[in-house]
Design a protein around this motif. Structure first.
Motif, short mmCIF file in Angstrom:
data_model
loop_
_atom_site.label_atom_id
_atom_site.label_comp_id
_atom_site.label_asym_id
_atom_site.label_seq_id
_atom_site.Cartn_x
_atom_site.Cartn_y
_atom_site.Cartn_z
N GLN A 1 61.94 58.76 64.87
CA GLN A 1 61.69 57.67 65.53
C GLN A 1 63.29 56.81 65.47
OE1 GLN A 1 57.93 57.09 63.49
NE2 GLN A 1 57.40 56.98 65.39
N ARG A 2 62.88 55.34 66.15
CA ARG A 2 63.21 54.30 65.76
C ARG A 2 63.02 53.34 66.65
NH1 ARG A 2 68.70 53.98 65.08
NH2 ARG A 2 69.68 55.82 65.70
N CYS A 3 63.68 52.14 65.67
CA CYS A 3 62.07 51.04 66.08
C CYS A 3 62.98 50.07 66.98
CB CYS A 3 62.43 49.84 64.86
SG CYS A 3 61.78 48.52 64.73
N GLY B 1 66.27 48.22 65.64
CA GLY B 1 67.11 49.74 65.44
C GLY B 1 66.98 50.16 64.70
N GLU B 2 67.02 50.15 63.93
CA GLU B 2 66.98 51.12 62.45
C GLU B 2 66.20 52.85 62.92
OE1 GLU B 2 68.12 50.79 59.52
OE2 GLU B 2 69.75 48.69 60.02
N ALA B 3 66.63 53.38 62.02
CA ALA B 3 65.72 55.19 62.37
C ALA B 3 64.85 55.06 61.21
CB ALA B 3 66.92 55.88 62.10
N ALA C 1 57.83 59.46 60.29
CA ALA C 1 57.02 58.95 61.77
C ALA C 1 56.04 58.40 60.95
CB ALA C 1 56.00 60.42 61.90
N HIS C 2 56.19 57.08 61.58
CA HIS C 2 55.43 55.90 61.23
C HIS C 2 54.54 55.02 62.37
CE1 HIS C 2 57.74 55.44 57.57
NE2 HIS C 2 56.79 55.02 56.71
N VAL D 1 59.95 54.05 69.33
CA VAL D 1 60.21 55.22 70.35
C VAL D 1 60.28 56.42 69.47
CG1 VAL D 1 60.56 53.20 72.32
CG2 VAL D 1 62.43 54.63 70.61
N TRP D 2 60.21 57.41 70.36
CA TRP D 2 61.12 59.00 69.86
C TRP D 2 62.19 59.12 71.00
CZ3 TRP D 2 58.98 61.82 65.66
CH2 TRP D 2 57.97 61.52 65.68
N GLN D 3 62.93 59.40 69.99
CA GLN D 3 64.19 60.20 70.41
C GLN D 3 64.78 61.52 69.70
OE1 GLN D 3 67.33 56.91 69.27
NE2 GLN D 3 65.91 55.71 71.01
N ALA D 4 65.62 62.33 70.65
CA ALA D 4 65.70 63.33 70.24
C ALA D 4 67.64 62.85 69.15
CB ALA D 4 66.70 63.68 71.90
#
Length: 135
Positions: free
Chosen positions: A32-34, A38-40, A44-45, A57-60
């Motif tokens: 996830q990224r906020c 902008g922090e990773a 998961a939260h 948001v979920w990112q690869a």
């Protein structure tokens, strides 16, 4: 009671982490990224532990990083893990800015903190999991 499949412990089905497990099943390592700071974010939260924003948001992930720490397990805690002992586990500082705990491949005497690592996915107990090796 811990659920197992083919002798391998299975993760708890936490809703916040569902996209992570779905990503692994599809061959992608996700985090996830906020969108607020902008922090990773990992693990998961449902909100950002850095700024309390609830827009994650979920990112690869690229699947690469540096070895942060490791330890070799000489006696596995279950029969399945005993079957692969000795094995090494550790934290990889991912290039995206979070730490991921996973199995580390390679002879322990050849591993070095700060070494570049690359993930590959393996199947254990019917699920895919990341395993890292020196790049």
């Amino acid at each position: 009671m811990i659920q197992t499949k083919d002798g391998w412990p299975q993760p708890y089905a936490l809703l916040d982490a569902q996209p992570y497990w779905e990503g692994l099943a599809a061959g992608q390592l996700k985090y996830q990224r906020c969108t607020g700071c902008g922090e990773a974010v990992w693990p998961a939260h449902s909100f950002c532990p850095h700024c309390d924003a609830d827009e994650l948001v979920w990112q690869a992930a690229k699947g690469t990083g540096t070895l942060y720490s490791f330890s070799t397990v000489m006696r596995g805690p279950t029969p399945a893990f005993s079957s692969i002992a000795p094995y090494t586990v550790g934290f990889v500082e991912m290039d995206e800015g979070y730490h991921l705990f996973a199995q580390i491949e390679g002879a322990p005497e050849t591993l070095r903190i700060g070494a570049r690592m690359t993930a590959r996915l393996i199947e254990r107990g019917g699920q895919r999991l990341p395993v890292f090796a020196a790049a």
